[in-house]
Scaffold this active site. Structure first.
Site, short mmCIF file in Angstrom:
data_model
loop_
_atom_site.label_atom_id
_atom_site.label_comp_id
_atom_site.label_asym_id
_atom_site.label_seq_id
_atom_site.Cartn_x
_atom_site.Cartn_y
_atom_site.Cartn_z
N LEU A 144 0.83 -1.10 -0.14
CA LEU A 144 0.07 0.13 0.09
C LEU A 144 0.73 1.34 -0.02
O LEU A 144 1.97 1.16 0.62
CB LEU A 144 -0.86 0.13 1.16
CG LEU A 144 -2.16 -0.89 1.49
CD1 LEU A 144 -2.73 -0.73 2.98
CD2 LEU A 144 -3.15 -1.02 0.26
N ASP A 145 0.41 2.14 -0.57
CA ASP A 145 1.06 3.51 -0.63
C ASP A 145 1.40 3.78 0.88
O ASP A 145 0.38 3.67 1.71
CB ASP A 145 0.35 4.78 -1.32
CG ASP A 145 0.33 4.28 -2.83
OD1 ASP A 145 1.14 3.72 -3.54
OD2 ASP A 145 -0.39 4.77 -3.38
N ARG A 146 2.41 4.59 1.24
CA ARG A 146 2.77 5.24 2.41
C ARG A 146 1.55 5.64 3.32
O ARG A 146 1.26 5.52 4.44
CB ARG A 146 3.79 6.06 2.31
CG ARG A 146 4.21 6.59 3.79
CD ARG A 146 5.40 7.47 3.70
NE ARG A 146 6.12 7.90 4.88
CZ ARG A 146 7.47 8.05 4.91
NH1 ARG A 146 8.02 8.50 3.73
NH2 ARG A 146 8.15 8.20 6.10
N THR A 148 -1.59 5.63 2.53
CA THR A 148 -3.06 4.84 2.35
C THR A 148 -2.93 3.97 3.55
O THR A 148 -2.17 3.21 3.84
CB THR A 148 -2.90 3.89 1.02
OG1 THR A 148 -2.83 4.75 0.01
CG2 THR A 148 -4.31 3.29 0.96
N ARG A 245 -5.54 6.39 -7.43
CA ARG A 245 -5.20 7.96 -7.40
C ARG A 245 -5.24 8.35 -8.74
O ARG A 245 -5.76 9.93 -8.92
CB ARG A 245 -3.92 7.95 -6.70
CG ARG A 245 -4.03 7.42 -5.22
CD ARG A 245 -2.57 7.48 -4.58
NE ARG A 245 -1.97 8.68 -4.67
CZ ARG A 245 -0.56 8.94 -3.98
NH1 ARG A 245 0.10 7.79 -3.81
NH2 ARG A 245 0.01 10.03 -4.18
#
Length: 306
Positions: A144-146, A148, A245
């Site tokens: 997961l993105d930082r 998120t 996104r």
């Protein structure tokens, strides 16, 4: 289905014992079993599951639709969850001998980078399993993105990691994200298809040229609207870097707090993206597992009637 007699649960007005145990007599779902056997509401039982107070044959289980088999022992612990279950930046949602499912907080990296080696989900979980046994290891399955938050799977062996990654599209049954987007999204639901390309500045953008990008398909549904924001459910048909996104930007309604992809404001002081639901088939037991987290409170505050 036969009701199970509860000989151990303390009656109202008495002090609870440290734990309550039951022997399963016939196959049933865990939530159904608990509702029949302990004097608690559905919400209270879900809290017990969420906070890892329920054990099956000695291992904690938080999945409400876990299938119980005859002769298994279900234990309800009335003590506070052990400290080792509450890790910095994450909470353990499910764990067995093969894998771990966690809920990651926003601001926590999935895995270390050259610039930041510590305070990431991988290193935290690695330290956790090594406290159980110094020879234990952990393997990342997806990221997961930082910024998120939400659900992630980690494997406890390279074999399980490989099984999950190589059969990802067949294994994963649902990946649902919640996002708060800028503005009121016009359509109630829809699908976005494009080919995602990453430029030298590490920014991903959409193209309609299949020769230069990876195909990405995202389904969306608006759950709530206000004058300024929309609460949108996104389901991934493909899993590409920054897919939601970018596709939110393509809708002309970027995710709040996402300046990289066109957002102009940050009303909740974080990226408005959360990995909400994760459903998959267990690579070894073949059991269907489904996990659903709470909607982040910061998201709800933007919608007065939610």
């Amino acid at each position: 289905m036969r009701n199970f007699k509860n000989d151990n649960y303390p009656q109202k007005g008495t002090n609870k014992t440290a734990e309550t145990k039951f022997v399963v007599k016939e196959e049933t779902e865990l939530l159904v079993f608990l509702l029949k056997n302990i004097n608690k509401s559905r919400n209270d039982v879900k809290v017990l599951l969420r906070d890892r107070h329920i054990f099956i044959d000695g291992r904690t289980v938080s999945q409400f639709n876990h299938i119980l088999k005859p002769e298994q022992v279900v234990e309800v612990s009335w003590k506070k969850a052990p400290e080792e279950q509450r890790q910095k930046g994450l909470s353990i949602v499910f764990e067995d001998q093969y894998l771990v499912v966690i809920e990651k907080q926003e601001g926590v990296l999935s895995i270390a980078t050259e610039k930041q080696k510590d305070n990431n989900a991988y290193s935290t979980l690695s330290a956790y399993v090594k406290r159980q046994n110094p020879g234990n290891r952990i393997f990342i399955v997806h990221r997961l993105d930082r910024e998120t938050s939400g659900l992630m799977i980690f494997a406890k062996s390279e074999k399980i990691q490989k099984l999950l990654q190589e059969s990802w599209n067949e294994t994963i049954e649902e990946r649902t994200y919640l996002a708060v987007t800028e503005g009121s999204v016009e359509k109630d639901k829809g699908m976005i298809t494009s080919y995602l390309v990453e430029n030298r500045a590490l920014v991903v953008y959409s193209s309609q040229n299949p020769d230069i990008g990876q195909k990405a398909i995202t389904h969306y549904e608006v759950l709530r609207r206000s004058n300024k924001y929309s609460l949108v459910k996104f389901n991934l048909e493909t899993g590409r870097k920054n897919q939601i996104r970018v596709h939110a930007k393509d809708l002309k309604h970027p995710i709040v707090g996402d300046a990289k992809y066109g957002a102009t404001g940050n009303p909740i002081n974080r990226l408005g993206l959360h990995a909400w639901v994760l459903s998959f088939k267990h690579p070894i037991t073949k059991e269907n597992l489904r996990f659903e987290t709470k909607v982040p409170a910061k998201f709800m505050k933007l919608f007065d009637f939610f």
